[in-house]
Design a protein around this motif. Structure first.
Motif, PDB file in Angstrom:
ATOM      1  N   GLU A 298      -2.267  13.279  -8.613  1.00  0.00           N
ATOM      2  CA  GLU A 298      -2.571  12.082  -8.072  1.00  0.00           C
ATOM      3  C   GLU A 298      -1.335  11.327  -6.259  1.00  0.00           C
ATOM      4  OE1 GLU A 298      -4.605   9.077 -11.117  1.00  0.00           O
ATOM      5  OE2 GLU A 298      -2.625   8.035 -10.124  1.00  0.00           O
TER       6      GLU A 298
ATOM      7  N   HIS B  56      -7.324  -2.375 -11.340  1.00  0.00           N
ATOM      8  CA  HIS B  56      -6.888  -1.302 -12.199  1.00  0.00           C
ATOM      9  C   HIS B  56      -5.400  -1.489 -11.580  1.00  0.00           C
ATOM     10  CE1 HIS B  56     -10.824   0.719 -10.931  1.00  0.00           C
ATOM     11  NE2 HIS B  56     -10.644   0.015 -10.225  1.00  0.00           N
TER      12      HIS B  56
ATOM     13  N   ARG C 211      -1.237  11.484   2.011  1.00  0.00           N
ATOM     14  CA  ARG C 211      -2.184  10.666   2.874  1.00  0.00           C
ATOM     15  C   ARG C 211      -1.649  10.107   4.092  1.00  0.00           C
ATOM     16  NH1 ARG C 211      -7.684   9.482   1.874  1.00  0.00           N
ATOM     17  NH2 ARG C 211      -6.939   7.459   3.214  1.00  0.00           N
TER      18      ARG C 211
ATOM     19  N   ASN D 281       0.766  -1.314  -0.094  1.00  0.00           N
ATOM     20  CA  ASN D 281       0.237   0.084  -0.128  1.00  0.00           C
ATOM     21  C   ASN D 281       1.010   1.552   0.073  1.00  0.00           C
ATOM     22  OD1 ASN D 281      -2.322  -1.211  -0.121  1.00  0.00           O
ATOM     23  ND2 ASN D 281      -2.660  -1.536   2.034  1.00  0.00           N
TER      24      ASN D 281
ATOM     25  N   ARG E  25      -1.442   1.385 -13.106  1.00  0.00           N
ATOM     26  CA  ARG E  25      -0.628   2.922 -13.055  1.00  0.00           C
ATOM     27  C   ARG E  25       0.399   2.164 -13.642  1.00  0.00           C
ATOM     28  NH1 ARG E  25      -4.909   4.513 -12.249  1.00  0.00           N
ATOM     29  NH2 ARG E  25      -5.812   6.557 -11.862  1.00  0.00           N
TER      30      ARG E  25
ATOM     31  N   LEU F  29      -2.822  11.026  -3.097  1.00  0.00           N
ATOM     32  CA  LEU F  29      -1.894  10.163  -2.542  1.00  0.00           C
ATOM     33  C   LEU F  29      -1.086  10.139  -1.622  1.00  0.00           C
ATOM     34  CD1 LEU F  29      -2.508   8.008  -5.255  1.00  0.00           C
ATOM     35  CD2 LEU F  29      -3.986   7.711  -3.206  1.00  0.00           C
TER      36      LEU F  29
ATOM     37  N   TYR G  58       1.358   2.320  -3.913  1.00  0.00           N
ATOM     38  CA  TYR G  58       0.292   2.819  -4.122  1.00  0.00           C
ATOM     39  C   TYR G  58       0.428   4.487  -3.804  1.00  0.00           C
ATOM     40  CZ  TYR G  58      -4.495   3.582  -5.146  1.00  0.00           C
ATOM     41  OH  TYR G  58      -5.624   4.348  -4.970  1.00  0.00           O
ATOM     42  N   TRP G  59       0.248   4.485  -2.416  1.00  0.00           N
ATOM     43  CA  TRP G  59       0.861   5.926  -1.966  1.00  0.00           C
ATOM     44  C   TRP G  59       1.577   6.868  -2.531  1.00  0.00           C
ATOM     45  CZ3 TRP G  59      -0.747   3.108   3.498  1.00  0.00           C
ATOM     46  CH2 TRP G  59      -1.587   2.574   3.579  1.00  0.00           C
TER      47      TRP G  59
END
Lengths: 660, 439
Positions: free
Chosen positions: B363, B313, B370, B296, B315, B367, B299-300
């Protein structure tokens, strides 16, 4: 308001049948035959009509007047249909209401005209119907339209009976000394009670019961009879083609391609293409390009003659050049101008600003073009620190303001910031300095930002209106309480039949401008009706109230109000604002203030947590879209200090549905 | 992405399917094939260099920071999400991992997480997953539904425990959420997981449930603390359109917790967990002893990842087909359609959108903020080599105001939220996006 040359005939005395004669003739574009063939109401190419075939004696100029929803536009549709002016189809609904907003709201905003050709007892008549608006805001348009008429059809709903506007419209026609044909409409409805309505008409207007025509415009019942009455009871205009040209401009519209189209009524002489004419008002000279009649679209004719009603195009670039009430005459043949009429008097003012100052020029041109077709809106340039450059507009009433705003959106795709509506207050200045500055001691205040301080004023004045309310008697108690709450003074109370009462009250205008009508309707289950007329100014204890967000004034919400109402209004506005503003990163104090004194306060607490909990696994595309939409929205927010307010928040605050 | 569930949870709007029987062999073959195809497209290298990534919903790659040759050089993590991937057999998990290791370099220590549902997480099953290569487990309320395994559709055992169990604190709440396991089962599952994956078991908890009070939340939190390992995710319930729970709340049948109560719950959780030695490293995630979720985090941090399975999904830059820009990709949602596409084309990519440099930065911002680490200068530089964080957010404007008000920090390490600002990130982002767009 009586115009020179008008027949002084009142319905009761009018007995003269039409001075018949005049050679028979059909609308010249129709094949011979007694009945007009079907045609749509589009103008037919460039064929020109010869209007000489309609001498004064065969002309009737009339309006239909009625309380809103009593069936005026439906009757107009039927009259146009049965005379073949328009084809008879199911789609003929409010044919004369051309604006989108008129059809949507089912109200007529702008007067329209239609010439009708009708054969009666072997004589061809030219009947000019001038449709009039049905809402109290537009009563000025009604009186204007009446100036071109010799008679009216007064339509009353057989179920609802006489309503406030019926009374107001009756007196407009009565004072103009017009022939009045009372028509009781909607007799097909289950609860129709024509006898009762006839008695009301007799009692209130002194019109014998047997004069009333009972019809159903919707079903076409007895509509033919109305036409006959028009011919019999309404006198032809009294004027002469041999006289010099004397034309009254009673309305005007603006066409993007052809310029100003002036609606005219000829009180003498004739007019045709090529004539050189002069405006009595501006003294400007024009050459006539085109004349014609409205059927209801423009239908060019060779000429227009005395007594006829039609349109004129003469190279006028701005509607102000075709001043309503102006008299046109031939160059070098001046005539005594017709008395004309007072210009429309705005009752409600509001500031209008572009949402984004880069839109200023677009909004400016949209306003210019829209006011070309609605000359009753007054426009003054204005600017404010908070809202930038804009205008202060004057409207005939709140509905007029809404309609204007709606037309801006619909026809010009503009959205704007509107400030709280205010009525035109006055102040008698006592400060020599201010008197010098204004050049006079009595000033009119149409913008709360210009409200002069009490110290430099000897007296404030507020506009008043004389309101007429017609209601079933069971609601009297509630209505009297409402009126008292609105600082109104009772002037009259009359039973128009066993069940209905007519009340007259003197109201401060600002008390009825926003929501009085809605309040009245809701407490009488929709049965009470209301109309008002201007009644001058009275002294009043006025103050200016500001609304502050964290200490910064919200200019859109500054209002001038009566001292007695300050606390209640301040509290109400603060409460409503609290609901209309979204929470933000910090606490927001919402206050109402008079000068430095805070009279009401609400607190909107800060956001403490709003971050979305989960952001993985799923795609963030949707979330990014939402965030970007919010970022876009930020640009449209109104910033007051650091408080962000959605653009529609103030309007929502002002539009109160019900009194709390 | 394992899209199947045994039951629909009342709050979940994920792409999931409740079917009586799943042809697991067919799904397995498709997952393996799509993973190979996409890994090839992404050009993740097959030789050794560093860490890892994967799929399962996603699989971030370690990205070589040097711009001249930015090919990802290994898979840093694999995440099996759902649906309810613990309903799949360990064999399927193993097959997918083999495919990943065959197509790209998958280092031995790479994080391989499986989302598990207490109802399908008995010790033998979990041991099977460990055998297959899973080395991290995420259990909880958040994990959707349950197994579509044709066999073993046994009803959940009746609640026996009275002690407060993990994730969703009590049976009443579990019923509200439409969960099919009981509190006791959940507790048993966590204990079993910790035995097999010590230090690498994460649990999910939901708060802000209709009717939940500050006290019940605090009690649930304490109970969870007594049970948990080194990673906890705490999610405020988000009412999603189209879910049964949202319909009940919006229809007025269930109360919505007031804003201030939600804020209090969040604050309490932060305080309790930080006191217990956890690092609050992302809005809803807490870890101690360095047990952050690698997957994760990538991802962030806006690293590259591929998504395999229905509705997954991704990227990434599809170097393998000559692509040079980062793309947003979505696989076909519906499992049967997805399978047909994989069988005929090798993958079920339904939508691919090239992300503009500005969109990529948006993005990164949305992200990155966070996390407690925020956006480092280095990371920003990878996406915006010419315009620094200071140049965008250090100049007078909204961001500067937010810094002065104490919501945001821009310093030597990068741009991040203060703790107070983190809770309000959704109010900060529109301003920051505005400012970014104006650059």
């Amino acid at each position: 308001m009586a115009l020179a040359g008008r027949t002084a005939a009142w319905w009761a005395r009018l007995r003269s049948p039409c001075p018949a004669a005049a050679p028979l003739c059909l609308p010249p574009w129709l094949p011979a035959g007694p009945v007009a063939c079907e045609r749509l109401y589009s103008s037919r190419g460039k064929e020109k009509l010869d209007m000489l075939t309609y001498p004064v004696e065969s002309i009737r100029n009339f309006s239909i007047i009625a309380h809103v929803d009593h069936g005026k536009s439906t009757l107009a549709d039927r009259l146009l249909e049965i005379t073949g002016t328009i084809a008879k189809t199911d789609r003929n609904k409010q044919v004369l209401d051309k604006l989108q907003v008129e059809r949507e709201r089912g109200i007529t905003v702008k007067a329209q005209s239609a010439s009708i050709f009708y054969n009666h007892e072997g004589v061809n008549y030219l009947l000019n119907l001038i449709d009039t608006p049905g809402h109290v805001d537009f009563s000025y348009e009604v009186s204007r339209s009446l100036s071109a008429c010799q008679g009216v059809i007064l339509v009353v709903d057989a179920n609802e009976g006489i309503q406030a506007q019926t009374v107001a419209n009756f007196y407009l026609a009565f004072e103009a000394q017009l022939a009045i044909i009372p028509v009781i409409n909607k007799i097909d409805l289950k609860n129709a009670d024509p006898e009762r309505v006839e008695k009301q008409i007799e009692k209130l207007f002194d019109i014998p019961i047997d004069e009333c025509v009972r019809i159903s415009a919707k079903q076409g019942t007895n509509v033919e009879k109305v036409l006959q009455k028009v011919i019999e009871k309404i006198p032809p205009p009294q004027c002469n083609t041999a006289d010099p040209l004397k034309a009254l401009v009673f309305d005007s519209t603006f066409d993007h391609y052809r310029g100003v189209i002036a609606n005219i009524a000829l009180f003498g002489g004739e007019i045709e293409k090529g004539h050189k004419i002069v405006s009595a008002h501006t003294k400007k000279r024009y050459e006539v390009n085109e004349v014609g009649i409205l059927t209801p679209n423009e239908q060019p004719t060779h000429k227009l003659y005395a007594g006829q009603v039609g349109y004129l195009i003469a190279g006028m670039k701005e509607v102000t050049e075709a001043q309503i009430g102006d008299t046109l005459f031939l160059y070098k043949q001046p005539v005594e101008p017709l008395p004309g009429f007072k210009s429309a008097k705005p009752m409600v003012f509001a500031g209008m600003y572009p949402v984004d100052q880069t839109e200023y020029n677009n909004l400016k041109s949209a306003l210019e073009r829209l006011t070309l077709n609605d000359s009753s809106v007054t426009v003054h340039r204005d600017s404010s620190l908070a809202l930038g450059a804009g205008w202060r507009l004057g409207f005939l009433g709140l509905l007029h303001m809404e309609v204007f705003n709606q037309r801006l959106e619909q026809e010009y795709n503009m959205s704007v910031i509107l400030t709280a509506p205010t009525v035109p207050y006055k102040a008698i200045l006592s400060s020599a300095k201010l008197i010098k500055e204004y050049g006079k001691a009595e000033i009119t205040i149409i913008n709360p930002a210009q409200f002069p301080d009490k110290l430099s004023v000897s007296e404030y004045l507020e506009p008043t209106v004389l309101g007429t309310i017609v209601t079933p008697h069971e609601y009297i108690g509630k209505i009297i309480a409402l009126c008292q709450d609105r600082r109104a003074v009772q002037k009259d109370m009359l039973y128009i039949d066993e069940h209905r009462v007519m009340l007259k009250y003197l109201f401060p205008l600002n008390e009825i401008v926003v929501d009085f009508y809605d309040a009245l309707k809701s407490l009488s289950s929709g049965y009470a009706s209301f109309d008002y007329e201007d009644a001058g100014y009275q002294a009043a204890d006025l103050i200016k109230m500001d609304i502050l967000l964290n200490g910064n004034p919200v200019e859109e919400l500054s209002t001038i109000i009566h001292n007695d109402k300050a606390y209640a209004t301040g509290k109400f506005l603060c409460e409503r604002l609290k609901d209309a503003i979204p929470r933000q990163l910090f606490e927001i104090a919402i206050q109402a203030a008079i000068g430095k004194k805070i009279i009401a306060r609400e607190t909107l607490k800060a956001y403490r947590k709003n971050v979305v909990a989960k952001c993985y696994g799923g795609d963030i595309t949707r979330r990014m879209k939402l965030l970007k939409r919010q970022a876009e929205g930020k640009k449209l927010m109104r910033k007051i200090g650091n408080v962000e307010v959605p653009r529609d928040a103030f309007i929502r605050v002002l539009k109160r549905q019900t009194d709390k | 992405q394992w899209p199947y569930c045994r039951k629909r949870c009342s709050y979940c709007n994920f792409n999931k399917y409740v079917v009586p029987a799943v042809d697991e062999a067919a799904v397995r073959a498709c997952l393996v094939r799509e993973a190979r195809t996409l890994l090839h497209l992404s050009q993740v290298q097959r030789w050794v260099l560093g860490e890892v990534s994967g799929w399962g919903g996603a699989g971030p790659f370690g990205t070589c920071p040097q711009p001249p040759h930015p090919l990802p050089y290994s898979v840093t993590s694999v995440f099996f999400g759902g649906g309810t991937p613990s309903l799949a057999s360990p064999r399927t998990i193993a097959a997918v991992l083999e495919a990943v290791a065959g197509a790209a370099h998958l280092p031995a220590g790479a994080e391989v997480t499986l989302e598990a549902n207490p109802g399908s997480a008995g010790t033998p099953r979990l041991a099977g997953f460990r055998e297959a290569g899973v080395n991290r487990l995420s259990i909880g309320v958040q994990v959707r539904g349950a197994l579509p395994r044709p066999v073993c559709r046994s009803p959940p055992c009746p609640p026996t425990a009275t002690a407060l169990p993990p994730q969703s604190l009590d049976d009443a709440e579990l019923r509200l959420l439409g969960r099919e396991h009981t509190a006791a089962e959940a507790r048993g599952a966590v204990e079993a997981a910790r035995g097999l994956f010590p230090g690498r078991t994460s649990i999910d908890l939901l708060f802000g449930l209709p009717g939940q009070s500050r006290d019940t939340w605090t009690q649930g939190l304490e109970a969870a603390l007594g049970l948990c390992d080194d990673h906890v995710s705490l999610y405020q319930l988000t009412l999603e359109r189209g879910t049964a729970l949202a319909a009940q709340v919006w229809g007025g049948a269930l109360p919505v917790p007031p804003q201030d109560l939600l804020a209090d719950m969040y604050q309490t959780a932060h305080a309790v967990l930080v006191a217990a030695g956890f690092r609050h490293y992302e809005v809803s995630n807490f870890a101690r002893k360095g047990a952050l979720s690698t997957h994760n985090l990538s991802y962030w941090r806006a690293e590259q990842y591929i998504g395999v399975g229905p509705g997954a999904h991704g990227r990434f830059v599809p170097w393998g087909e000559g692509g040079r820009s980062r793309e947003a990709r979505v696989q076909t949602l519906e499992p049967d359609a997805w399978m047909r596409e994989v069988q005929s084309r090798g993958h079920g990519t339904r939508k691919r959108v090239v992300l503009s440099p500005l969109e990529q930065l948006e993005e990164v911002l949305a992200l990155g903020l966070r996390m407690d680490e925020g956006i480092t200068h280095e990371r920003w530089g990878q996406f915006s080599p010419h315009v620094s964080l200071e140049a965008v957010f250090g100049v007078p404007g909204e961001a500067k105001d937010l810094q002065e008000q104490g919501w945001l920090v821009l310093d030597g390490s990068g741009l991040r939220c203060s703790w107070e600002g983190l809770a309000l990130l959704d109010s900060l982002l529109p301003d920051l996006l505005c400012q970014l767009q104006h650059r």
